[in-house]
Design an enzyme around this catalytic site. Structure first.
Site, mmCIF file in Angstrom:
data_model
loop_
_atom_site.group_PDB
_atom_site.id
_atom_site.type_symbol
_atom_site.label_atom_id
_atom_site.label_comp_id
_atom_site.label_asym_id
_atom_site.label_seq_id
_atom_site.Cartn_x
_atom_site.Cartn_y
_atom_site.Cartn_z
ATOM 1 N N SER A 134 0.708 -1.178 0.022
ATOM 2 C CA SER A 134 0.053 -0.216 0.205
ATOM 3 C C SER A 134 0.842 1.376 -0.048
ATOM 4 O O SER A 134 0.348 2.233 -0.478
ATOM 5 C CB SER A 134 -0.877 -0.022 1.267
ATOM 6 N N ASN B 126 3.995 -5.388 5.793
ATOM 7 C CA ASN B 126 3.006 -6.206 6.228
ATOM 8 C C ASN B 126 3.487 -7.438 6.999
ATOM 9 O O ASN B 126 2.681 -7.949 7.948
ATOM 10 C CB ASN B 126 1.847 -6.516 5.186
ATOM 11 N N ASP C 36 -4.683 6.797 10.181
ATOM 12 C CA ASP C 36 -4.417 5.698 10.676
ATOM 13 C C ASP C 36 -2.905 5.763 11.105
ATOM 14 O O ASP C 36 -2.629 4.680 11.812
ATOM 15 C CB ASP C 36 -4.616 4.562 9.241
ATOM 16 N N HIS D 87 -0.174 5.033 6.730
ATOM 17 C CA HIS D 87 0.099 5.684 5.521
ATOM 18 C C HIS D 87 0.304 7.155 5.320
ATOM 19 O O HIS D 87 -0.368 7.877 5.685
ATOM 20 C CB HIS D 87 -1.185 5.230 4.782
#
Length: 228
Positions: A54, A119, A202, A205
């Site tokens: 992402s 991740n 969040d 990001h």
């Protein structure tokens, strides 16, 4: 020695010049072909492929604000003939990336920027598993395109997984870069991670401004590899 008739002498001279011209004509197409091939190679638009999660995809932003697009804009402004491909996929782990890499390599790649692992760290995946998957991705790229150059984006994770895990995870990237003799971005999120102003709600990001800093972190390693 018998004197040549002026007419015969003229014929010999014309014949000699004609043979020379014919030789030059025979050599000319070969030279033109070589020069044309060299010109085509120099003028060819090369491909930089960003393969990641992402962060590369620019989650939460317009695609034009993600750092690969920022890199493309800079390349264009400086006259570099490179086409940037954003192959980022939100949620990607090194395991899923290993399974997907063959698909993105359908096009020839000159520079391959590998940005995966974050991740894995957030999910507590074994650092050895992450290392193994990244190595297999590197091997796969070089097997298909031996002349391609690879940049590995270094990553770090918050210390909540414990100091041993955090240290083991951080060491994956410089170790792999040294082992494979590929370029390393020490920490992709340098000056961005942990800065609330540069991250979305969040806290993970980056914002558009944060992505511009990521682009600088990438550019510092990428720029010396570029050819005009």
């Amino acid at each position: 020695m018998r004197n040549l008739n002026p007419l015969h002498l003229l014929f010999v001279i014309v014949l000699f010049l004609s043979c020379g011209d014919q030789k030059q004509e025979q050599e000319k197409p070969v030279e033109e072909k070589e020069n044309k091939e060299q010109s085509n190679e120099e003028g060819k638009t090369k491909t930089i492929l960003f393969f990641g999660d992402s962060l590369t995809a620019g989650m939460g932003l317009d695609p034009n604000e993600a750092f690969p697009a920022v890199i493309q804009a800079r390349l264009d402004s400086l006259g570099f003939k490179y086409n940037v491909v954003n192959a980022g996929l939100s949620g990607e782990t090194t395991a899923s990336g290993k399974n997907r890499v063959d698909w993105v390599l359908n096009q020839e790649v000159d520079i391959f920027v590998l940005e995966l692992g974050a991740n894995d760290g957030l999910r507590g995946i074994s650092p050895e598993e992450t290392r193994k998957n990244l190595q297999e991705i590197i091997d796969h790229v070089l097997k298909k395109y031996p002349d391609s150059q690879i940049i590995l984006a270094g990553m770090q994770i918050p210390p909540n997984m414990g100091p041993e895990y955090t240290a083991a995870f951080r060491s994956i990237f410089p170790d792999l870069a040294e082992k494979n003799e590929v370029k390393l971005i020490p920490f992709l999120l340098e000056e961005v991670a942990g800065n609330l102003k540069l991250n979305q709600e969040d806290g993970i990001h980056p914002t558009a401004e944060g992505h511009r800093i990521l682009a600088e972190n990438v550019w510092n390693v990428l720029q010396p590899m570029l050819k005009k």
